[in-house]
Write a protein that holds these residues in place. Sequence first.
Motif, PDB file in Angstrom:
ATOM      1  N   SER A 162       0.828  -1.199   0.000  1.00 40.07           N
ATOM      2  CA  SER A 162       0.000   0.000   0.000  1.00 40.07           C
ATOM      3  C   SER A 162       0.867   1.255   0.000  1.00 40.07           C
ATOM      4  O   SER A 162       0.594   2.216  -0.734  1.00 40.07           O
ATOM      5  CB  SER A 162      -0.925   0.001   1.227  1.00 40.07           C
ATOM      6  OG  SER A 162      -1.691   1.185   1.299  1.00 40.07           O
TER       7      SER A 162
ATOM      8  N   LEU B  33       1.003   4.083  -3.015  1.00 34.88           N
ATOM      9  CA  LEU B  33       0.731   5.479  -2.686  1.00 34.88           C
ATOM     10  C   LEU B  33       1.872   6.387  -3.130  1.00 34.88           C
ATOM     11  O   LEU B  33       1.661   7.461  -3.697  1.00 34.88           O
ATOM     12  CB  LEU B  33       0.531   5.631  -1.175  1.00 34.88           C
ATOM     13  CG  LEU B  33      -0.901   5.654  -0.640  1.00 34.88           C
ATOM     14  CD1 LEU B  33      -0.878   5.742   0.873  1.00 34.88           C
ATOM     15  CD2 LEU B  33      -1.682   6.811  -1.228  1.00 34.88           C
TER      16      LEU B  33
ATOM     17  N   SER C  68      -5.350   3.352   5.556  1.00 34.12           N
ATOM     18  CA  SER C  68      -6.665   3.626   4.961  1.00 34.12           C
ATOM     19  C   SER C  68      -6.695   3.311   3.477  1.00 34.12           C
ATOM     20  O   SER C  68      -7.765   3.181   2.880  1.00 34.12           O
ATOM     21  CB  SER C  68      -7.050   5.092   5.193  1.00 34.12           C
ATOM     22  OG  SER C  68      -6.155   5.961   4.505  1.00 34.12           O
ATOM     23  N   ASN C  69      -5.515   3.166   2.872  1.00 37.20           N
ATOM     24  CA  ASN C  69      -5.419   2.900   1.433  1.00 37.20           C
ATOM     25  C   ASN C  69      -5.417   1.413   1.097  1.00 37.20           C
ATOM     26  O   ASN C  69      -5.647   1.028  -0.052  1.00 37.20           O
ATOM     27  CB  ASN C  69      -4.140   3.547   0.885  1.00 37.20           C
ATOM     28  CG  ASN C  69      -4.024   3.458  -0.620  1.00 37.20           C
ATOM     29  OD1 ASN C  69      -4.841   4.011  -1.347  1.00 37.20           O
ATOM     30  ND2 ASN C  69      -3.011   2.738  -1.105  1.00 37.20           N
TER      31      ASN C  69
ATOM     32  N   LEU D  42       2.726  11.894   3.263  1.00 34.73           N
ATOM     33  CA  LEU D  42       2.224  10.531   3.462  1.00 34.73           C
ATOM     34  C   LEU D  42       2.520  10.071   4.885  1.00 34.73           C
ATOM     35  O   LEU D  42       3.462  10.535   5.525  1.00 34.73           O
ATOM     36  CB  LEU D  42       2.868   9.579   2.451  1.00 34.73           C
ATOM     37  CG  LEU D  42       2.583   9.870   0.980  1.00 34.73           C
ATOM     38  CD1 LEU D  42       3.335   8.889   0.086  1.00 34.73           C
ATOM     39  CD2 LEU D  42       1.084   9.798   0.704  1.00 34.73           C
TER      40      LEU D  42
ATOM     41  N   ILE E 234      -2.468   7.131   6.504  1.00 36.09           N
ATOM     42  CA  ILE E 234      -2.918   7.198   5.107  1.00 36.09           C
ATOM     43  C   ILE E 234      -2.702   5.856   4.423  1.00 36.09           C
ATOM     44  O   ILE E 234      -3.554   5.388   3.655  1.00 36.09           O
ATOM     45  CB  ILE E 234      -2.180   8.319   4.357  1.00 36.09           C
ATOM     46  CG1 ILE E 234      -2.528   9.682   4.956  1.00 36.09           C
ATOM     47  CG2 ILE E 234      -2.524   8.293   2.870  1.00 36.09           C
ATOM     48  CD1 ILE E 234      -1.746  10.837   4.358  1.00 36.09           C
ATOM     49  N   VAL E 235      -1.564   5.223   4.699  1.00 38.62           N
ATOM     50  CA  VAL E 235      -1.281   3.903   4.113  1.00 38.62           C
ATOM     51  C   VAL E 235      -2.319   2.885   4.551  1.00 38.62           C
ATOM     52  O   VAL E 235      -2.844   2.115   3.748  1.00 38.62           O
ATOM     53  CB  VAL E 235       0.137   3.433   4.498  1.00 38.62           C
ATOM     54  CG1 VAL E 235       0.347   1.985   4.048  1.00 38.62           C
ATOM     55  CG2 VAL E 235       1.189   4.331   3.873  1.00 38.62           C
TER      56      VAL E 235
ATOM     57  N   GLU F  26       2.009   6.855  -6.865  1.00 33.11           N
ATOM     58  CA  GLU F  26       0.884   7.634  -7.385  1.00 33.11           C
ATOM     59  C   GLU F  26       0.854   9.071  -6.846  1.00 33.11           C
ATOM     60  O   GLU F  26      -0.067   9.826  -7.159  1.00 33.11           O
ATOM     61  CB  GLU F  26      -0.430   6.921  -7.047  1.00 33.11           C
ATOM     62  CG  GLU F  26      -0.586   5.584  -7.776  1.00 33.11           C
ATOM     63  CD  GLU F  26      -1.922   4.923  -7.545  1.00 33.11           C
ATOM     64  OE1 GLU F  26      -2.338   4.132  -8.407  1.00 33.11           O
ATOM     65  OE2 GLU F  26      -2.566   5.196  -6.505  1.00 33.11           O
ATOM     66  N   THR F  27       1.861   9.432  -6.048  1.00 36.69           N
ATOM     67  CA  THR F  27       1.903  10.765  -5.441  1.00 36.69           C
ATOM     68  C   THR F  27       3.046  11.588  -6.033  1.00 36.69           C
ATOM     69  O   THR F  27       4.178  11.104  -6.108  1.00 36.69           O
ATOM     70  CB  THR F  27       2.103  10.648  -3.915  1.00 36.69           C
ATOM     71  OG1 THR F  27       1.024   9.899  -3.345  1.00 36.69           O
ATOM     72  CG2 THR F  27       2.169  12.026  -3.265  1.00 36.69           C
TER      73      THR F  27
ATOM     74  N   GLU G 166      -7.410  -1.078   1.579  1.00 35.03           N
ATOM     75  CA  GLU G 166      -8.623  -1.654   0.991  1.00 35.03           C
ATOM     76  C   GLU G 166      -8.843  -1.195  -0.447  1.00 35.03           C
ATOM     77  O   GLU G 166      -9.561  -1.848  -1.201  1.00 35.03           O
ATOM     78  CB  GLU G 166      -9.836  -1.292   1.845  1.00 35.03           C
ATOM     79  CG  GLU G 166      -9.862  -1.991   3.210  1.00 35.03           C
ATOM     80  CD  GLU G 166     -11.160  -1.723   3.944  1.00 35.03           C
ATOM     81  OE1 GLU G 166     -12.039  -1.038   3.372  1.00 35.03           O
ATOM     82  OE2 GLU G 166     -11.300  -2.204   5.091  1.00 35.03           O
ATOM     83  N   THR G 167      -8.210  -0.100  -0.858  1.00 37.11           N
ATOM     84  CA  THR G 167      -8.457   0.444  -2.197  1.00 37.11           C
ATOM     85  C   THR G 167      -7.548  -0.162  -3.265  1.00 37.11           C
ATOM     86  O   THR G 167      -7.753   0.110  -4.458  1.00 37.11           O
ATOM     87  CB  THR G 167      -8.246   1.975  -2.207  1.00 37.11           C
ATOM     88  OG1 THR G 167      -6.841   2.273  -2.108  1.00 37.11           O
ATOM     89  CG2 THR G 167      -8.997   2.630  -1.056  1.00 37.11           C
ATOM     90  N   ILE G 168      -6.546  -0.956  -2.857  1.00 31.30           N
ATOM     91  CA  ILE G 168      -5.599  -1.463  -3.863  1.00 31.30           C
ATOM     92  C   ILE G 168      -5.952  -2.862  -4.358  1.00 31.30           C
ATOM     93  O   ILE G 168      -5.208  -3.462  -5.124  1.00 31.30           O
ATOM     94  CB  ILE G 168      -4.153  -1.450  -3.305  1.00 31.30           C
ATOM     95  CG1 ILE G 168      -4.016  -2.355  -2.082  1.00 31.30           C
ATOM     96  CG2 ILE G 168      -3.708  -0.031  -2.988  1.00 31.30           C
ATOM     97  CD1 ILE G 168      -2.586  -2.423  -1.555  1.00 31.30           C
TER      98      ILE G 168
END
Length: 340
Positions: free
Chosen positions: A305, A309, A328-329, A321, A325-326, A312-313, A331-333
């Motif tokens: 994750s 991140l 919370s990210n 970062l 934040i990691v 993509e940043t 689940e999105t990957i």
Amino acid sequence: MIEKDNKSRNSIWVFGGANIDVIGHALNNLIEYDSNIGEIELSYGGVGRNIAQSCLLFSDKSTDINVNLITCFSDDYFGLDLRKHCEEIGMNLDYSIISKDHSSSIYLAILESNHDMRLAMSDMRILEELDYNVIDNALQSVQPGDLIVIDSNMDEDRLTYIAKCIEDINKPYVHSNHKVRIASDPVSINKIHRLKPILGDLNIFKPNKIEAEALTGIQITDEESAKSNLTWFLDKGVDEIIITMADQGILFGYKEDNSYYLYWYRHRIISLENANGGGDSFVGAYIAKRVNNIPPVDALEFAISAAILTIETPYNKRLKLSADIVNSNIETINLESKEI
């Protein structure tokens, strides 16, 4: 070496390069032997420095991690500015040195119009001044349970020396979970041979696909060859092996109770902003978890994750970062794993 009491800080010791990155991003398809139109950016880099920064960014703020960077800075403008930046973001530089004989190390990369790297060049000659006295000075302060990170920008003799020193430090803790562990990133295919003599001393090792194939001699084409690669490293003595496979995902293997656990992780397609530094971010995030003995699988998912991140940043926003934040990210990957 001093015994660590329960109130002492966990420490990460990063031995490696710190340099200025010069990144050229082509706006159109690259044309060889010609001047290409693009955007050029200067930033702070170096594998060792990048990993140290990622350890700081992605550490759980409830755990007091001390990150030491052991490197060599030049006394030129770039070197002094680089050193100041490292201190400002929280690295301990007490064991680093300043050179009056070498200019700052520079990493030059050319990115395709799709943001992937086409070609790179590095000048790390300043690390020749990272001698045994500097290394000894740092290692004398290492405590049980600390984690050492080495990158292969250093030469084979220095890498072997560090591994031997850690072996000596660990002798009283052979059957203890307080052993000092060593993690390493090969840096590049041209420098990976420097790690061959100490593979069995590495607890955590993260090559990419090309680097892993160069060491094992086994091309990764399917699950069986992937399994063979992971097993090869574990048989050599590596405790946790991570092979990054770009858009093919992550191969992961680790030992536990004399058994091998092997996985192939896949994730969603990455929206590439800048691939530079993604692997270092992965290593730093993984180590930030493992120094506190977070289970390998949990540390790996966190690291994937963090790397996505980072990639993509935009570079100028990466210092914002954090571990929150990691987390919370994750689940999105769309992370999926398969045991192989």
